[in-house]
Design an enzyme around this catalytic site. Structure first.
Site, PDB file in Angstrom:
ATOM      1  N   GLY A 101       3.351  19.567 -38.658  1.00  0.00           N
ATOM      2  CA  GLY A 101       3.931  18.296 -38.252  1.00  0.00           C
ATOM      3  C   GLY A 101       3.079  17.056 -38.388  1.00  0.00           C
ATOM      4  O   GLY A 101       3.596  15.951 -38.238  1.00  0.00           O
ATOM      5  N   GLU A 121       0.149  25.204 -38.612  1.00  0.00           N
ATOM      6  CA  GLU A 121       0.979  25.418 -39.805  1.00  0.00           C
ATOM      7  C   GLU A 121       1.206  24.110 -40.549  1.00  0.00           C
ATOM      8  O   GLU A 121       2.347  23.688 -40.755  1.00  0.00           O
ATOM      9  CB  GLU A 121       2.331  26.003 -39.371  1.00  0.00           C
ATOM     10  CG  GLU A 121       2.217  27.283 -38.573  1.00  0.00           C
ATOM     11  CD  GLU A 121       3.541  27.694 -37.917  1.00  0.00           C
ATOM     12  OE1 GLU A 121       4.474  26.858 -37.833  1.00  0.00           O
ATOM     13  OE2 GLU A 121       3.629  28.848 -37.482  1.00  0.00           O
ATOM     14  N   GLY A 158       1.791  21.540 -43.418  1.00  0.00           N
ATOM     15  CA  GLY A 158       2.289  21.562 -44.792  1.00  0.00           C
ATOM     16  C   GLY A 158       2.101  20.203 -45.421  1.00  0.00           C
ATOM     17  O   GLY A 158       1.277  19.988 -46.297  1.00  0.00           O
ATOM     18  N   ARG A 159       2.865  19.235 -44.901  1.00  0.00           N
ATOM     19  CA  ARG A 159       2.885  17.888 -45.482  1.00  0.00           C
ATOM     20  C   ARG A 159       1.496  17.254 -45.553  1.00  0.00           C
ATOM     21  O   ARG A 159       1.137  16.644 -46.555  1.00  0.00           O
ATOM     22  CB  ARG A 159       3.803  17.002 -44.636  1.00  0.00           C
ATOM     23  CG  ARG A 159       4.044  15.638 -45.230  1.00  0.00           C
ATOM     24  CD  ARG A 159       4.743  14.719 -44.227  1.00  0.00           C
ATOM     25  NE  ARG A 159       5.821  15.357 -43.530  1.00  0.00           N
ATOM     26  CZ  ARG A 159       7.106  15.302 -43.910  1.00  0.00           C
ATOM     27  NH1 ARG A 159       7.446  14.634 -44.978  1.00  0.00           N
ATOM     28  NH2 ARG A 159       8.033  15.907 -43.185  1.00  0.00           N
ATOM     29  N   ARG A 192      14.018  13.564 -51.370  1.00  0.00           N
ATOM     30  CA  ARG A 192      13.713  12.974 -50.059  1.00  0.00           C
ATOM     31  C   ARG A 192      14.327  11.578 -49.854  1.00  0.00           C
ATOM     32  O   ARG A 192      14.897  11.318 -48.793  1.00  0.00           O
ATOM     33  CB  ARG A 192      12.204  12.937 -49.810  1.00  0.00           C
ATOM     34  CG  ARG A 192      11.539  14.308 -49.862  1.00  0.00           C
ATOM     35  CD  ARG A 192      10.115  14.307 -49.353  1.00  0.00           C
ATOM     36  NE  ARG A 192      10.084  14.146 -47.921  1.00  0.00           N
ATOM     37  CZ  ARG A 192       9.770  13.029 -47.304  1.00  0.00           C
ATOM     38  NH1 ARG A 192       9.402  11.979 -48.004  1.00  0.00           N
ATOM     39  NH2 ARG A 192       9.796  12.956 -46.003  1.00  0.00           N
ATOM     40  N   CYS A 228      24.548  11.718 -61.855  1.00  0.00           N
ATOM     41  CA  CYS A 228      25.816  11.032 -61.609  1.00  0.00           C
ATOM     42  C   CYS A 228      26.180  11.027 -60.130  1.00  0.00           C
ATOM     43  O   CYS A 228      27.109  11.721 -59.693  1.00  0.00           O
ATOM     44  CB  CYS A 228      26.919  11.702 -62.417  1.00  0.00           C
ATOM     45  SG  CYS A 228      26.525  11.692 -64.148  1.00  0.00           S
ATOM     46  N   GLU A 229      25.412  10.297 -59.353  1.00  0.00           N
ATOM     47  CA  GLU A 229      25.645  10.147 -57.918  1.00  0.00           C
ATOM     48  C   GLU A 229      25.075   8.798 -57.514  1.00  0.00           C
ATOM     49  O   GLU A 229      23.951   8.472 -57.932  1.00  0.00           O
ATOM     50  CB  GLU A 229      24.850  11.196 -57.110  1.00  0.00           C
ATOM     51  CG  GLU A 229      25.233  12.619 -57.329  1.00  0.00           C
ATOM     52  CD  GLU A 229      26.078  13.205 -56.209  1.00  0.00           C
ATOM     53  OE1 GLU A 229      26.385  12.486 -55.230  1.00  0.00           O
ATOM     54  OE2 GLU A 229      26.419  14.379 -56.338  1.00  0.00           O
ATOM     55  N   TYR A 246       7.346  18.806 -50.136  1.00  0.00           N
ATOM     56  CA  TYR A 246       8.810  18.731 -50.095  1.00  0.00           C
ATOM     57  C   TYR A 246       9.359  17.954 -51.294  1.00  0.00           C
ATOM     58  O   TYR A 246      10.352  17.241 -51.187  1.00  0.00           O
ATOM     59  CB  TYR A 246       9.291  18.137 -48.758  1.00  0.00           C
ATOM     60  CG  TYR A 246       8.706  18.872 -47.571  1.00  0.00           C
ATOM     61  CD1 TYR A 246       9.078  20.180 -47.307  1.00  0.00           C
ATOM     62  CD2 TYR A 246       7.750  18.285 -46.734  1.00  0.00           C
ATOM     63  CE1 TYR A 246       8.524  20.880 -46.245  1.00  0.00           C
ATOM     64  CE2 TYR A 246       7.190  18.977 -45.678  1.00  0.00           C
ATOM     65  CZ  TYR A 246       7.581  20.288 -45.435  1.00  0.00           C
ATOM     66  OH  TYR A 246       7.020  20.970 -44.395  1.00  0.00           O
TER      67      TYR A 246
HETATM   68  N1  LLP Z   1       6.014  25.149 -39.058  1.00  0.00           N
HETATM   69  C1  LLP Z   1       7.341  25.149 -38.861  1.00  0.00           C
HETATM   70  C2  LLP Z   1       7.912  26.099 -37.913  1.00  0.00           C
HETATM   71  C3  LLP Z   1       8.149  24.238 -39.560  1.00  0.00           C
HETATM   72  O1  LLP Z   1       9.448  24.231 -39.354  1.00  0.00           O
HETATM   73  C4  LLP Z   1       7.563  23.324 -40.460  1.00  0.00           C
HETATM   74  C5  LLP Z   1       8.382  22.386 -41.227  1.00  0.00           C
HETATM   75  C6  LLP Z   1       6.162  23.365 -40.631  1.00  0.00           C
HETATM   76  C7  LLP Z   1       5.422  24.291 -39.908  1.00  0.00           C
HETATM   77  C8  LLP Z   1       5.442  22.429 -41.554  1.00  0.00           C
HETATM   78  O2  LLP Z   1       5.575  21.134 -41.116  1.00  0.00           O
HETATM   79  P1  LLP Z   1       4.736  19.940 -41.762  1.00  0.00           P
HETATM   80  O3  LLP Z   1       3.285  20.136 -41.394  1.00  0.00           O
HETATM   81  O4  LLP Z   1       4.920  19.972 -43.209  1.00  0.00           O
HETATM   82  O5  LLP Z   1       5.283  18.717 -41.126  1.00  0.00           O
HETATM   83  N2  LLP Z   1      11.909  18.567 -45.982  1.00  0.00           N
HETATM   84  C9  LLP Z   1      11.446  17.689 -44.920  1.00  0.00           C
HETATM   85  C10 LLP Z   1      10.473  18.380 -43.992  1.00  0.00           C
HETATM   86  C11 LLP Z   1      11.029  19.608 -43.343  1.00  0.00           C
HETATM   87  C12 LLP Z   1      10.052  20.282 -42.439  1.00  0.00           C
HETATM   88  C13 LLP Z   1      10.553  21.617 -42.028  1.00  0.00           C
HETATM   89  N3  LLP Z   1       9.645  22.364 -41.211  1.00  0.00           N
HETATM   90  C14 LLP Z   1      10.855  16.446 -45.554  1.00  0.00           C
HETATM   91  O6  LLP Z   1      10.875  16.333 -46.770  1.00  0.00           O
HETATM   92  O7  LLP Z   1      10.403  15.556 -44.845  1.00  0.00           O
END
Ligand code: LLP
Length: 435
Positions: free
Chosen positions: A239, A273, A275-276, A312, A355-356, A384
């Site tokens: 997050g 965890e 990601g982003r 996005r 086409c959107e 993402y």
């Molecule tokens: N852990 C869990 C349980 C999650 O649901 C997620 C993301 C993460 C870790 C990783 O979160 P991060 O560190 O990346 O914020 N597609 C959307 C984001 C969806 C996130 C879903 N869950 C976007 O493009 O903003």
């Protein structure tokens, strides 16, 4: 700091010219910087060092095998949400013992795959899922390591589509239910509750939601321990937000400052965890202008990346910085303050060929005048981006490049039309059967 910098008006990824990469590999093109990916991982490991952290890179953000390999070689664990992601981790040499298995709808097959691989723990999202995990573990003669995913009911103040820690979310369980479930599994021989998991949302830019969640976790850890559960992990989820515009997200060290002192007294290891924050600013999407067009007052920049490449903006109305790869004379590198009017720019809707009407990368964006053949960079596209791409309009997916210093490796070749119809041809018989 990321490693996408302008030198004499030319965009570079580490030591390589982005224009030269686009020339060689074509557009649309995802370009990732290995130094940025590893740099963020190190910052996380350092900021949380006191809690002996296990960074479980959230595979969903960018699951390219080359990136997973870089991550695992740099000491990362993984967070997977499907059998497919677990397969990717294993393919890239990642260790299941450093992998957490999350996801709100795990099938029996996925649970069995996780148990057989020996994942560190399952993040459990409901009572029914725990029943399934226990049943599958029993059949396999195994003990399933689990963490209950608890909703601390804090507001992460992010986009509603990516907010998960509130009571009304489909994810996890509220604190009372988690306590009841903890009680119900005391002494169960097929499950060992070793952790507490919380994930409150994504693109969180302030520290308060984490402080609130961590405080609730500490109380819960004590309550589970009192029941006899050997809780040794606090998994705080992902997050951490990133800067899409300029300076909107708190630095990793700031998040650590509010979390570490709260969790330290529990003696738990921390798992996370992210990601982003790892992949987001490690990647850009490069595209080439096809046409410019004026409709009334509106100017459209029609370029070869579309919503199928980066969804996005269409899905979340999210903002990505966009700037020419070769800055025209008289213009600066991309301005930090996007709200400011930059002299000499014009307002453009940056759109793709799909086409959107929802096919846009930016609306009403101030950009220098651009023309057919010019390259633009869409920043903060490493997370993402490619993972959410599709073949809509039968568009082959972009190529992906991983840059390390002065070398560039193809991490995924551009799809061909043959790739796109292969499964369908196989379904109707031998290739060519249509004729
Ligand atoms: N852990 C869990 C349980 C999650 O649901 C997620 C993301 C993460 C870790 C990783 O979160 P991060 O560190 O990346 O914020 N597609 C959307 C984001 C969806 C996130 C879903 N869950 C976007 O493009 O903003």
């Amino acid at each position: 700091m990321d490693h996408f910098q302008y030198r004499d008006g030319q965009l570079y990824c580490e030591n390589l010219s982005v224009a030269a990469l686009a020339e060689k590999f074509g557009t649309p093109l995802y370009i990732y910087s290995q130094a940025t990916i590893v740099g963020v991982l190190k910052s996380l490991q350092t900021a949380f060092a006191e809690l002996n952290p296990l960074v479980c890179y959230s595979v969903k953000a960018n699951s390219n095998l080359s990136i997973l390999k870089v991550m695992q070689e740099a000491g990362s664990g993984f967070d997977v949400v499907s059998g497919g992601e677990l397969y990717r981790v294993q393919k890239s040499g990642g260790q299941p013992g450093r992998t957490v298995f999350a996801g709100v709808g795990k099938t029996d097959e996925e649970i069995a795959a996780g148990l057989n691989a020996g994942v560190l723990m399952f993040n459990v999202e409901s009572e029914a899922e725990l029943d399934a995990i226990v049943r599958v573990a029993k059949n396999l003669g195994k003990v399933a390591p689990v963490a209950l995913r608890v909703n601390p009911d804090v507001d992460p103040k992010t986009h509603r589509y990516i907010s998960t820690g509130k009571k009304e979310s489909k994810f996890g369980m509220d604190i009372d239910r988690s306590l009841a479930l903890g009680q119900a599994i005391v002494g169960n021989p097929n499950v060992s509750m070793i952790g507490v998991h919380m994930h409150i949302g994504s693109q969180i830019t302030t520290t308060e939601p984490y402080a609130g969640a961590a405080g609730k976790a500490v109380t819960l850890i004590a309550q589970f321990r009192e029941m006899g559960h050997p809780i040794s992990w606090f998994n705080m989820g992902g997050g951490f937000g990133i800067n899409y515009r300029g300076n909107e997200a708190k630095a990793i060290e700031e998040f650590a400052k509010v979390i570490v002192p709260v969790i330290k007294p529990t003696g738990c290891h921390i798992a996370m965890e992210p990601g982003r924050v790892i992949a987001g600013n490690s990647g850009i999407l490069v595209s080439r202008v096809l046409y410019t067009k004026q409709s009334g007052e509106k100017r459209f920049l029609i370029q070869d990346a579309a919503m199928n490449d980066l969804i996005r903006p269409a899905l979340y109305e999210s903002f990505h910085r966009i700037w020419p790869v070769s800055v025209p004379k008289g213009f600066p590198a991309p301005p930090a303050d996007y709200e400011a009017e930059i002299e000499g720019t014009q307002h453009w809707d940056v759109v793709g060929p799909v086409c959107e009407s929802g096919d846009f990368l930016a609306k009403d964006r101030s950009l220098p005048a651009l023309d057919r053949g010019d390259l633009i960079a869409v920043f903060s596209a490493g997370a993402y981006g490619m993972v959410m791409s599709s073949n809509y309009n039968t568009r082959p997916r972009a190529a992906e490049i991983l840059v390390d210093g002065d070398t560039a490796r193809l991490a995924r070749r551009r799809e061909t039309y043959e790739d796109l119809v292969e499964q369908e041809l196989a379904a109707i018989g031998a290739p060519g059967a249509l004729g």
